[in-house]
Design an enzyme around this catalytic site. Structure first.
Site, short mmCIF file in Angstrom:
data_model
loop_
_atom_site.label_atom_id
_atom_site.label_comp_id
_atom_site.label_asym_id
_atom_site.label_seq_id
_atom_site.Cartn_x
_atom_site.Cartn_y
_atom_site.Cartn_z
N HIS A 241 0.84 -1.20 0.00
CA HIS A 241 0.00 0.00 0.00
C HIS A 241 0.88 1.26 0.00
CE1 HIS A 241 -2.93 -2.73 2.31
NE2 HIS A 241 -3.63 -2.37 1.26
N GLY B 30 -2.82 -1.71 -7.24
CA GLY B 30 -1.77 -2.72 -7.28
C GLY B 30 -2.05 -3.79 -8.32
N ASP C 233 -3.81 -7.34 -7.47
CA ASP C 233 -5.22 -7.57 -7.77
C ASP C 233 -5.42 -7.23 -9.24
OD1 ASP C 233 -6.34 -7.99 -4.87
OD2 ASP C 233 -4.99 -6.29 -4.76
P1 AMP Z 1 -6.68 -3.50 -0.31
O1 AMP Z 1 -6.49 -2.66 0.91
O2 AMP Z 1 -6.26 -4.92 -0.14
O3 AMP Z 1 -8.05 -3.34 -0.92
O4 AMP Z 1 -5.66 -2.94 -1.39
C1 AMP Z 1 -5.61 -1.57 -1.72
C2 AMP Z 1 -4.72 -1.39 -2.92
O5 AMP Z 1 -3.40 -1.86 -2.61
C3 AMP Z 1 -5.18 -2.17 -4.16
O6 AMP Z 1 -4.97 -1.38 -5.31
C4 AMP Z 1 -4.28 -3.37 -4.14
O7 AMP Z 1 -4.07 -3.94 -5.41
C5 AMP Z 1 -2.99 -2.77 -3.60
N1 AMP Z 1 -2.13 -3.81 -3.03
C6 AMP Z 1 -2.49 -4.78 -2.16
N2 AMP Z 1 -1.45 -5.60 -1.91
C7 AMP Z 1 -0.41 -5.14 -2.64
C8 AMP Z 1 0.95 -5.56 -2.81
N3 AMP Z 1 1.44 -6.62 -2.17
N4 AMP Z 1 1.73 -4.84 -3.64
C9 AMP Z 1 1.24 -3.75 -4.29
N5 AMP Z 1 -0.03 -3.31 -4.16
C10 AMP Z 1 -0.84 -4.00 -3.36
#
Ligand code: AMP
Length: 279
Positions: free
Chosen positions: A37, A147, A150
Site C-alpha cells: 500500500h 496494485g 489484484d
Molecule cells: P486493499 O487494501 O487490499 O483493498 O488494497 C488496496 C490497494 O493496494 C489495491 O490497489 C491493491 O491492489 C494494492 N495492493 C495490495 N497488496 C499489494 C501488494 N502486495 N503490492 C502492491 N499493491 C498492493
C-alpha cells in the site's frame, strides 16, 4: 495530515484544490496497511499536489460467507504509517455515509469480471466498481493508483474508466512481496506460522511456470499441472483456480504466444490468497 469522514467535506476540499489547479492523486485501500500500500501512496505523493488515501472496508465487496467482520482494522497504526509519507488527506467514511438508507445503485463491468475471481466471488467486482466510482466522484482525483497484485481488479477499473468516460488516469504498480516471495496482503495476518510457510508456495509455483515458459513450453496444460502439483505438495492448500489468460481481456489462452498472465487463487487453511505473474 487531515482525516475526513464526511463525503461532502471531502468533495468541498477536492473542489477547492481543483479550482487552484492542484493535481489530486488517490489511493483507495481497505486499511491495515503494508509496504505494498505504502508504495502506491509514495507514487501518488511523487506525482500529485494533493495525496488522498481512503481507508474503507467496503461491505458491498464481501460475500455473505466472507470475512467482512474479521477483516483486520487498525486505524491508529495506519495513520502512523501514512503521516511520514506526506499524505494530505485520509478519507475514512462510515459505511452509513457511503450507503445511506435506500441506496440501490450498482456499477457492473460485465465481461472482464466473469472469469478468475469473479467466477467464485459474484459480489466482489460489482462491490468494487460501485465503491470506486463513488470514491472517484467524492475525491475527484486526476490520478488513481492500484496494485497489480489484484490484476483483475485493476483491469476492471481501467475498463470502467474507459467505458464511462471518467477523466482519471489509472496507474498499476508492481506487487510488493515478503522476502520469501509471498505477495503482501492484509489477509496474511490470518495465517498461523505453519500456513505462513505454506503460503510461499504460490510464488514458487509462479516462478516455476515462468521457467517452463522460458524453456519453450507453450501449452497451458503442462504448465498448470506443474503449478498444481507444486502447490498440492504443501499442507492445508486447496487451489480455487490456476489459469493462463490474456492480460488484456483476461480470457483463457489455449497457447502461449506472447505475454500471458498466470493467475492463482489458493486457500491456505481458511485464508484465500491470490497472486499472479506475467509469464
Ligand atoms: P486493499 O487494501 O487490499 O483493498 O488494497 C488496496 C490497494 O493496494 C489495491 O490497489 C491493491 O491492489 C494494492 N495492493 C495490495 N497488496 C499489494 C501488494 N502486495 N503490492 C502492491 N499493491 C498492493
Amino acid at each position: 495530515m487531515e482525516v475526513l469522514r464526511d463525503p461532502r467535506q471531502m468533495t468541498t476540499l477536492a473542489r477547492e484544490r481543483r479550482r487552484r489547479d492542484k493535481k489530486i492523486g488517490f489511493v483507495p485501500t481497505m486499511g491495515y496497511l503494508h509496504e505494498g500500500h505504502l508504495d502506491l501512496v509514495k507514487f501518488a505523493r511523487a506525482n500529485s499536489d494533493l495525496t488522498v488515501v481512503s481507508i474503507f472496508v467496503n461491505p458491498k465487496q464481501f460475500g455473505p460467507l466472507e470475512d467482512l467482520a474479521q477483516y483486520p482494522r487498525d486505524m491508529d497504526r495506519d495513520l502512523e504509517l501514512l503521516r511520514p509519507l506526506g499524505v494530505d488527506v485520509v478519507f475514512n467514511p462510515e459505511p452509513a455515509a457511503m450507503y445511506p438508507k435506500g441506496f440501490q445503485a450498482k456499477v457492473e463491468v460485465a465481461e472482464i469480471t466473469k472469469g478468475l475471481c469473479g467466477a467464485f466471488r459474484p459480489d466482489f467486482f460489482p462491490g468494487v466498481t460501485t465503491v470506486v466510482l463513488k470514491l472517484f466522484n467524492i475525491i475527484l482525483p486526476h490520478l488513481a493508483i492500484f496494485g497489480e497484485k489484484d490484476f483483475q481488479q485493476l483491469a476492471t477499473i481501467k475498463r470502467m474508466v474507459l467505458d464511462l468516460n471518467l477523466d482519471i488516469e489509472v496507474i498499476g504498480r508492481p506487487t510488493f512481496r515478503e522476502p520469501d516471495g509471498l505477495a503482501m496482503s492484509s489477509r496474511n495476518t490470518y495465517l498461523n506460522p505453519e500456513q505462513r510457510k505454506t503460503a510461499g508456495s504460490l510464488h514458487q509455483a509462479l516462478n516455476l511456470a515462468r521457467d517452463l515458459v522460458r524453456r519453450g513450453e507453450t501449452k497451458p496444460e503442462p504448465i498448470l499441472a506443474a503449478v498444481r502439483r507444486h502447490i498440492d505438495g504443501f499442507p492445508e492448500t486447496e487451489i480455487q483456480y490456476a489459469a493462463l489468460v490474456d492480460p488484456l481481456d483476461l480470457k483463457e489462452v489455449d497457447r502461449i504466444k506472447g505475454p500471458t498472465l498466470l493467475a492463482l487463487a489458493v486457500f491456505v487453511g481458511k485464508t484465500r490468497l491470490i497472486d499472479n505473474m506475467i509469464v
